[in-house]
Scaffold this motif. Sequence first.
Motif, mmCIF file in Angstrom:
data_model
loop_
_atom_site.group_PDB
_atom_site.id
_atom_site.type_symbol
_atom_site.label_atom_id
_atom_site.label_comp_id
_atom_site.label_asym_id
_atom_site.label_seq_id
_atom_site.Cartn_x
_atom_site.Cartn_y
_atom_site.Cartn_z
ATOM 1 N N VAL A 133 0.837 -1.193 0.000
ATOM 2 C CA VAL A 133 0.000 0.000 0.000
ATOM 3 C C VAL A 133 0.875 1.245 0.000
ATOM 4 N N LEU A 134 0.575 2.148 -0.901
ATOM 5 C CA LEU A 134 1.257 3.436 -0.900
ATOM 6 C C LEU A 134 0.227 4.521 -0.676
ATOM 7 N N ARG A 135 0.680 5.623 -0.109
ATOM 8 C CA ARG A 135 -0.256 6.721 0.082
ATOM 9 C C ARG A 135 0.171 7.919 -0.719
ATOM 10 N N SER A 136 -0.820 8.601 -1.228
ATOM 11 C CA SER A 136 -0.570 9.748 -2.069
ATOM 12 C C SER A 136 -1.449 10.899 -1.613
ATOM 13 N N ALA A 137 -0.953 12.094 -1.806
ATOM 14 C CA ALA A 137 -1.710 13.247 -1.334
ATOM 15 C C ALA A 137 -2.612 13.823 -2.409
ATOM 16 N N SER A 138 -2.345 13.475 -3.651
ATOM 17 C CA SER A 138 -3.083 14.119 -4.739
ATOM 18 C C SER A 138 -3.001 13.265 -5.998
ATOM 19 N N PRO A 139 -3.848 13.541 -6.953
ATOM 20 C CA PRO A 139 -3.777 12.818 -8.230
ATOM 21 C C PRO A 139 -2.406 12.946 -8.884
ATOM 22 N N GLU A 140 -1.811 14.113 -8.796
ATOM 23 C CA GLU A 140 -0.475 14.282 -9.386
ATOM 24 C C GLU A 140 0.517 13.346 -8.716
ATOM 25 N N GLU A 141 0.441 13.303 -7.422
ATOM 26 C CA GLU A 141 1.381 12.431 -6.734
ATOM 27 C C GLU A 141 1.100 10.966 -7.069
ATOM 28 N N THR A 142 -0.145 10.651 -7.198
ATOM 29 C CA THR A 142 -0.482 9.280 -7.593
ATOM 30 C C THR A 142 0.203 8.941 -8.917
ATOM 31 N N ALA A 143 0.106 9.861 -9.844
ATOM 32 C CA ALA A 143 0.744 9.630 -11.145
ATOM 33 C C ALA A 143 2.242 9.435 -10.983
ATOM 34 N N ASN A 144 2.844 10.266 -10.174
ATOM 35 C CA ASN A 144 4.284 10.132 -9.953
ATOM 36 C C ASN A 144 4.631 8.796 -9.319
ATOM 37 N N LEU A 145 3.838 8.395 -8.369
ATOM 38 C CA LEU A 145 4.085 7.119 -7.712
ATOM 39 C C LEU A 145 4.004 5.974 -8.715
ATOM 40 N N ILE A 146 2.980 6.015 -9.536
ATOM 41 C CA ILE A 146 2.806 4.946 -10.520
ATOM 42 C C ILE A 146 4.030 4.866 -11.429
ATOM 43 N N LEU A 147 4.456 6.016 -11.895
ATOM 44 C CA LEU A 147 5.585 6.010 -12.831
ATOM 45 C C LEU A 147 6.872 5.583 -12.140
ATOM 46 N N TYR A 148 7.083 6.092 -10.977
ATOM 47 C CA TYR A 148 8.310 5.733 -10.272
ATOM 48 C C TYR A 148 8.336 4.242 -9.967
ATOM 49 N N ALA A 149 7.194 3.756 -9.522
ATOM 50 C CA ALA A 149 7.117 2.328 -9.203
ATOM 51 C C ALA A 149 7.354 1.482 -10.449
ATOM 52 N N ALA A 150 6.748 1.899 -11.528
ATOM 53 C CA ALA A 150 6.921 1.144 -12.774
ATOM 54 C C ALA A 150 8.389 1.124 -13.168
ATOM 55 N N ASP A 151 9.039 2.261 -13.043
ATOM 56 C CA ASP A 151 10.465 2.321 -13.390
ATOM 57 C C ASP A 151 11.291 1.405 -12.511
ATOM 58 N N GLN A 152 11.017 1.450 -11.237
ATOM 59 C CA GLN A 152 11.748 0.576 -10.306
ATOM 60 C C GLN A 152 11.613 -0.874 -10.700
#
Lengths: 232, 232
Positions: A133-152
């Motif tokens: 589970v990850l937590r995000s503060a906003s839709p923008e952050e959600t997008a960043n999380l998705i991309l960062y996670a995918a890259d990892q």
Amino acid sequence: MKPKQSNAMKTGASDAPPQFVRRIAVDHRERPSEVPAALAAHPDVRITFDQLSLGDYRIDNTLIVERKTLTDFAQSVRDGRLFAQASRLIRVKRARPCLILEGTRINHWSAALPRTALQGALITVTLVFGLPVLRSASPEETANLILYAADQLHRRATRPPKRRGYHPKGLNRQQNFLLQTIPEIGPTRAQRLLNTFGTPFGVASATIDDLQMVDGIGKSAATKIHQVFHGP
Amino acid sequence: MKPKQSNAMKTGASDAPPQFVRRIAVDHRERPSEVPAALAAHPDVRITFDQLSLGDYRIDNTLIVERKTLTDFAQSVRDGRLFAQASRLIRVKRARPCLILEGTRINHWSAALPRTALQGALITVTLVFGLPVLRSASPEETANLILYAADQLHRRATRPPKRRGYHPKGLNRQQNFLLQTIPEIGPTRAQRLLNTFGTPFGVASATIDDLQMVDGIGKSAATKIHQVFHGP
DNA sequence: TGAGAGAGGGTGTGA
DNA sequence: TCACACCCTCTCTCA
Ligand SMILES: [Mg+2]
Ligand SMILES: [Mg+2]
């Protein structure tokens, strides 16, 4: 919010220039949210809307993201949908599933569960189901999380061979670890046992009474030790 | 300790009266924190300070908690200790490992990483390493999380999804883990050894030649086993 | 009967 | 948790 300069985003996802285009399948039910736009604002990202049977965002078989706003989450806890969904997500093969919880109690106050209920649900999902589970503060952050996670995750797959270290642990340490697997035995008692009986075989051969003579070993621990070595 | 909190009963952990006393081993390095007191304030909780080789809180075969304040976390990200620790935690077999991140950016502002760095580290830890992460706002909440998590895990017969190898239960499981601490012995060979010799004591008593008769155990492994039990 | 090579499996590591 | 390099073990072959 502001889908312009990619460089303006400070996330690692864009800091490290992605090697190639990331194709993200987005469930059509996510269309009304701001996340797809935030994703599309990144360079080298192509999103396609689709009907996904599970999850909201999928990146080439490496990552499946279920996004829930706090409101969604609260709702799904109440109607029990959450755990069913979680258990389907962790069953997915070949891809890493993950839940992103978006929002803060501030902007989702109306639907917020009591904090303890929220935490309880999170514990079940994370610990019992094993769903990240990850937590995000906003839709923008959600997008960043998705991309960062995918890259990892993608990086893990496309990684040059690496050197393997070898660790010749000392014998005593080895023996100490062996004893530590017994409940109630930590490093200290393990060492005392070794000092008294010499070797794990010595410990294994000791009677419950013998064992109790060691400082710090009481009846309970002595019994446990004997039981692990000899069975009930 | 200062067991004055009676209001601490707000967690589900205490809402549902625990069936029996929960014994929690606390690493002595956690003594200065407020968590142990918060734990002790709960009914049916007995804490003992101990030297733990890994993790900060341990509830017998159920849960191992590594607690980090935001400040600790930031520090351990910087010096790279975090990932090493995470990978050690994830390999614990005896219990479910878990990281509790305590604090908010508000009271740990000084040490806070950039938010993106924090998220990046969390992604690696949760998604890549698969280590469950919970967040807590205060020592009291940490205590509640620990207790609630322990209860959840204990209650669920549902063990978290498979790890590699065989998955025996109960005593056999512990014996299996004990043998796995020997180099070259993993779940498979451990189980074969137990099948052949009955107990760890049986294995410990076997000669190198006896050991080699087990399928999958050759000269090298047999020697290692003997050496760990008896010394050089 | 023994040595050696090759295949497969299991363990351990890194992320 | 997952993926995979490495090395142990076993078997098969050939002398
Ligand atoms: Mg959703
Ligand atoms: Mg700590």
